[in-house]
Scaffold this motif. Structure first.
Motif, PDB file in Angstrom:
ATOM      1  N   VAL A  29      -3.198  -0.490  -2.201  1.00 17.09           N
ATOM      2  CA  VAL A  29      -2.239   0.349  -1.483  1.00 17.09           C
ATOM      3  C   VAL A  29      -1.351  -0.524  -0.607  1.00 17.09           C
ATOM      4  CG1 VAL A  29      -3.763   2.355  -1.456  1.00 17.09           C
ATOM      5  CG2 VAL A  29      -3.811   0.736   0.472  1.00 17.09           C
ATOM      6  N   ASP A  30      -0.262   0.071  -0.156  1.00 15.43           N
ATOM      7  CA  ASP A  30       0.658  -0.574   0.769  1.00 15.43           C
ATOM      8  C   ASP A  30       0.276  -0.125   2.177  1.00 15.43           C
ATOM      9  OD1 ASP A  30       2.749  -1.734   2.092  1.00 15.43           O
ATOM     10  OD2 ASP A  30       4.338  -0.723   0.962  1.00 15.43           O
ATOM     11  N   LYS A  31      -0.394  -1.004   2.909  1.00 14.48           N
ATOM     12  CA  LYS A  31      -0.862  -0.648   4.259  1.00 14.48           C
ATOM     13  C   LYS A  31       0.273  -0.807   5.272  1.00 14.48           C
ATOM     14  CE  LYS A  31      -3.051  -3.186   7.358  1.00 14.48           C
ATOM     15  NZ  LYS A  31      -2.454  -2.707   8.651  1.00 14.48           N
ATOM     16  N   PRO A  32       0.565   0.221   6.045  1.00 13.91           N
ATOM     17  CA  PRO A  32       1.603   0.082   7.063  1.00 13.91           C
ATOM     18  C   PRO A  32       1.104  -0.689   8.283  1.00 13.91           C
ATOM     19  CG  PRO A  32       0.644   2.262   7.181  1.00 13.91           C
ATOM     20  CD  PRO A  32       0.023   1.586   5.982  1.00 13.91           C
ATOM     21  N   SER A  33       2.022  -1.292   8.996  1.00 15.65           N
ATOM     22  CA  SER A  33       1.684  -1.917  10.270  1.00 15.65           C
ATOM     23  C   SER A  33       1.142  -0.860  11.217  1.00 15.65           C
ATOM     24  CB  SER A  33       2.931  -2.570  10.868  1.00 15.65           C
ATOM     25  OG  SER A  33       2.679  -3.078  12.157  1.00 15.65           O
ATOM     26  N   GLY A  34       0.072  -1.193  11.935  1.00 12.16           N
ATOM     27  CA  GLY A  34      -0.500  -0.264  12.907  1.00 12.16           C
ATOM     28  C   GLY A  34      -1.713   0.486  12.429  1.00 12.16           C
ATOM     29  N   LEU A  35      -2.105   0.294  11.165  1.00 12.92           N
ATOM     30  CA  LEU A  35      -3.252   1.021  10.606  1.00 12.92           C
ATOM     31  C   LEU A  35      -4.445   0.082  10.462  1.00 12.92           C
ATOM     32  CD1 LEU A  35      -4.276   3.696   9.260  1.00 12.92           C
ATOM     33  CD2 LEU A  35      -3.553   2.693   7.073  1.00 12.92           C
ATOM     34  N   GLY A  74       1.351  -4.475   4.190  1.00  9.17           N
ATOM     35  CA  GLY A  74       1.380  -5.018   2.837  1.00  9.17           C
ATOM     36  C   GLY A  74       0.196  -4.679   1.961  1.00  9.17           C
ATOM     37  N   VAL A  75       0.007  -5.494   0.916  1.00  8.28           N
ATOM     38  CA  VAL A  75      -0.967  -5.229  -0.140  1.00  8.28           C
ATOM     39  C   VAL A  75      -2.396  -5.270   0.396  1.00  8.28           C
ATOM     40  CG1 VAL A  75      -1.867  -5.930  -2.390  1.00  8.28           C
ATOM     41  CG2 VAL A  75       0.569  -6.251  -1.867  1.00  8.28           C
ATOM     42  N   ALA A 218       2.030  -8.837   4.021  1.00  8.06           N
ATOM     43  CA  ALA A 218       1.269  -9.321   2.860  1.00  8.06           C
ATOM     44  C   ALA A 218       1.999  -8.855   1.610  1.00  8.06           C
ATOM     45  CB  ALA A 218      -0.153  -8.777   2.904  1.00  8.06           C
ATOM     46  N   LYS A 219       2.845  -9.714   1.069  1.00  6.13           N
ATOM     47  CA  LYS A 219       3.777  -9.324   0.019  1.00  6.13           C
ATOM     48  C   LYS A 219       3.131  -9.220  -1.352  1.00  6.13           C
ATOM     49  CE  LYS A 219       8.149  -8.661  -1.287  1.00  6.13           C
ATOM     50  NZ  LYS A 219       7.947  -8.335  -2.685  1.00  6.13           N
ATOM     51  N   LYS A 220       2.192 -10.118  -1.660  1.00  4.11           N
ATOM     52  CA  LYS A 220       1.764 -10.210  -3.059  1.00  4.11           C
ATOM     53  C   LYS A 220       0.332 -10.722  -3.183  1.00  4.11           C
ATOM     54  CE  LYS A 220       4.075 -13.270  -5.401  1.00  4.11           C
ATOM     55  NZ  LYS A 220       5.171 -13.920  -6.167  1.00  4.11           N
ATOM     56  N   LEU A 221      -0.366 -10.193  -4.199  1.00  2.00           N
ATOM     57  CA  LEU A 221      -1.684 -10.699  -4.603  1.00  2.00           C
ATOM     58  C   LEU A 221      -1.636 -11.039  -6.084  1.00  2.00           C
ATOM     59  CD1 LEU A 221      -4.521  -8.449  -3.068  1.00  2.00           C
ATOM     60  CD2 LEU A 221      -4.074 -10.857  -2.593  1.00  2.00           C
ATOM     61  N   ASN A 222      -2.106 -12.229  -6.438  1.00  2.00           N
ATOM     62  CA  ASN A 222      -2.237 -12.645  -7.835  1.00  2.00           C
ATOM     63  C   ASN A 222      -3.680 -13.028  -8.093  1.00  2.00           C
ATOM     64  OD1 ASN A 222       0.765 -13.502  -7.027  1.00  2.00           O
ATOM     65  ND2 ASN A 222       0.706 -13.169  -9.236  1.00  2.00           N
ATOM     66  N   PHE A 223      -4.268 -12.470  -9.176  1.00  2.00           N
ATOM     67  CA  PHE A 223      -5.657 -12.780  -9.482  1.00  2.00           C
ATOM     68  C   PHE A 223      -5.949 -12.423 -10.936  1.00  2.00           C
ATOM     69  CE2 PHE A 223      -5.370  -8.491  -7.826  1.00  2.00           C
ATOM     70  CZ  PHE A 223      -6.155  -7.734  -8.675  1.00  2.00           C
ATOM     71  N   THR A 224      -7.082 -12.880 -11.413  1.00  2.00           N
ATOM     72  CA  THR A 224      -7.570 -12.510 -12.735  1.00  2.00           C
ATOM     73  C   THR A 224      -8.465 -11.288 -12.595  1.00  2.00           C
ATOM     74  OG1 THR A 224      -7.489 -14.800 -13.519  1.00  2.00           O
ATOM     75  CG2 THR A 224      -8.900 -13.266 -14.734  1.00  2.00           C
ATOM     76  N   PRO A 231      -4.358 -11.384 -16.220  1.00  2.00           N
ATOM     77  CA  PRO A 231      -3.704 -11.721 -14.947  1.00  2.00           C
ATOM     78  C   PRO A 231      -3.078 -10.477 -14.319  1.00  2.00           C
ATOM     79  CG  PRO A 231      -2.384 -12.472 -16.801  1.00  2.00           C
ATOM     80  CD  PRO A 231      -3.676 -11.997 -17.377  1.00  2.00           C
ATOM     81  N   ILE A 232      -3.282 -10.318 -13.018  1.00  2.00           N
ATOM     82  CA  ILE A 232      -2.768  -9.168 -12.286  1.00  2.00           C
ATOM     83  C   ILE A 232      -1.881  -9.662 -11.140  1.00  2.00           C
ATOM     84  CG2 ILE A 232      -3.340  -7.150 -10.892  1.00  2.00           C
ATOM     85  CD1 ILE A 232      -4.175  -6.826 -13.766  1.00  2.00           C
ATOM     86  N   GLU A 233      -0.732  -9.036 -10.978  1.00  2.00           N
ATOM     87  CA  GLU A 233       0.123  -9.301  -9.824  1.00  2.00           C
ATOM     88  C   GLU A 233       0.472  -7.969  -9.176  1.00  2.00           C
ATOM     89  OE1 GLU A 233       3.360 -12.339  -9.641  1.00  2.00           O
ATOM     90  OE2 GLU A 233       4.665 -10.555  -9.479  1.00  2.00           O
ATOM     91  N   ILE A 234       0.218  -7.869  -7.889  1.00  2.00           N
ATOM     92  CA  ILE A 234       0.503  -6.645  -7.133  1.00  2.00           C
ATOM     93  C   ILE A 234       1.445  -6.999  -5.990  1.00  2.00           C
ATOM     94  CG2 ILE A 234      -0.488  -4.714  -5.851  1.00  2.00           C
ATOM     95  CD1 ILE A 234      -3.176  -5.340  -7.215  1.00  2.00           C
ATOM     96  N   GLN A 235       2.537  -6.243  -5.864  1.00  2.00           N
ATOM     97  CA  GLN A 235       3.514  -6.512  -4.818  1.00  2.00           C
ATOM     98  C   GLN A 235       3.772  -5.280  -3.968  1.00  2.00           C
ATOM     99  OE1 GLN A 235       6.907  -9.006  -5.105  1.00  2.00           O
ATOM    100  NE2 GLN A 235       6.522  -9.564  -7.239  1.00  2.00           N
TER     101      GLN A 235
END
Length: 258
Positions: A29-35, A74-75, A218-224, A231-235
């Motif tokens: 999920v996209d976590k907002p600032s303050g949570l 972010g992510v 936290a813009k991006k996560l890359n992992f297997t 390969p997974i990329e989440i933005q």
């Protein structure tokens, strides 16, 4: 979704978090600032938490796989089973997951490099009361790349202009507040950082841009993928507050959103 409003006279509306990725094993999920990610001793007045919100939205229990500080957006990734959580925990430990952050800092930070600066563990008075306060500093490395700079012709303190940098950061290790502390060590603290930041620049930013928050995303996560091995990329896109800052500082959002 921007920073959550503080609870005042009535219970705020329950937030709905944007789901960035979901399959039968993982959800992001996209976590907002303050949570907050989950309950802690610091959250006595808080009503909602990311873990609870995600659980309610998808209708099943979720396992937090990593931590984002409350003011960081972010992510945010969760596992949907104990086995997946275990496998992803190993991936984080083995440093096979690439995390990419963006920060707005004070000053013109130029170039790129590796911050290799050990950090003493930051201890909570209650949560870490049994941890040895004399524990040696732990290794900590963060790659950084300056993407753009901007200047405002405004006087703050003894300076007749205000300088900012947009910095891309890729932490190798995962110490508490690592990015924030490493940038402060370089003397380019993150705007809005009340622990390691500039107590003159932060109030100016709040007044000039009209909001108060930590400018770390936290813009991006890359992992297997732990099950499919793909390969997974989440933005997570920059929210409206970030985009307003880019616009007022004449920064190219498209170039910064790789």
């Amino acid at each position: 979704m921007t920073e959550l409003l503080e609870n005042q006279d009535e219970t705020p509306e329950k937030p709905v978090l944007k789901i960035l990725y979901q399959d039968e094993y993982l959800v992001a999920v996209d976590k907002p600032s303050g949570l907050f990610v989950h309950r802690s001793y610091m959250d006595k007045d808080e009503i909602y938490f990311a873990l609870q919100l995600v659980r309610d939205q998808i209708g099943q229990y979720v396992y937090p796989l990593h931590r984002l500080d409350r003011p960081t957006s972010g992510v945010l990734l969760f596992g949907l089973s104990e086995e997946v959580a275990r496998l992803m925990g190993q991936a984080f430990t083995n440093k096979t997951i690439q995390k990419t952050y963006y920060a707005l800092t004070r000053g013109h930070l130029l170039g790129e490099g590796l911050v290799d600066y050990p950090l003493k563990e930051k201890l909570d008075k209650i949560g870490d009361k049994y941890v040895d306060p004399n524990k040696e500093a732990q290794e900590a490395q963060t790659y950084f790349e300056s993407l753009d700079t901007a200047t405002l012709n405004e006087t703050v303190g003894k300076y007749n202009s205000v300088r900012y940098s947009v910095v891309k950061l890729m932490p190798v290790t995962g110490r508490r507040h690592q990015i924030r502390r490493h940038l402060a060590h370089l003397r380019y603290p993150i705007i809005g950082d009340i622990n390691y930041g500039d107590n003159k620049q932060n109030p100016f930013f709040n007044q000039y841009f009209g909001f108060k928050r930590l400018m770390l995303h936290a813009k991006k996560l890359n992992f297997t993928h732990p099950i499919t091995q793909k390969p997974i990329e989440i933005q997570a896109d920059f929210d409206q507050q970030w985009q307003n800052v880019f616009e007022r500082l004449s920064l190219n959002v498209a170039e910064l959103s790789d």
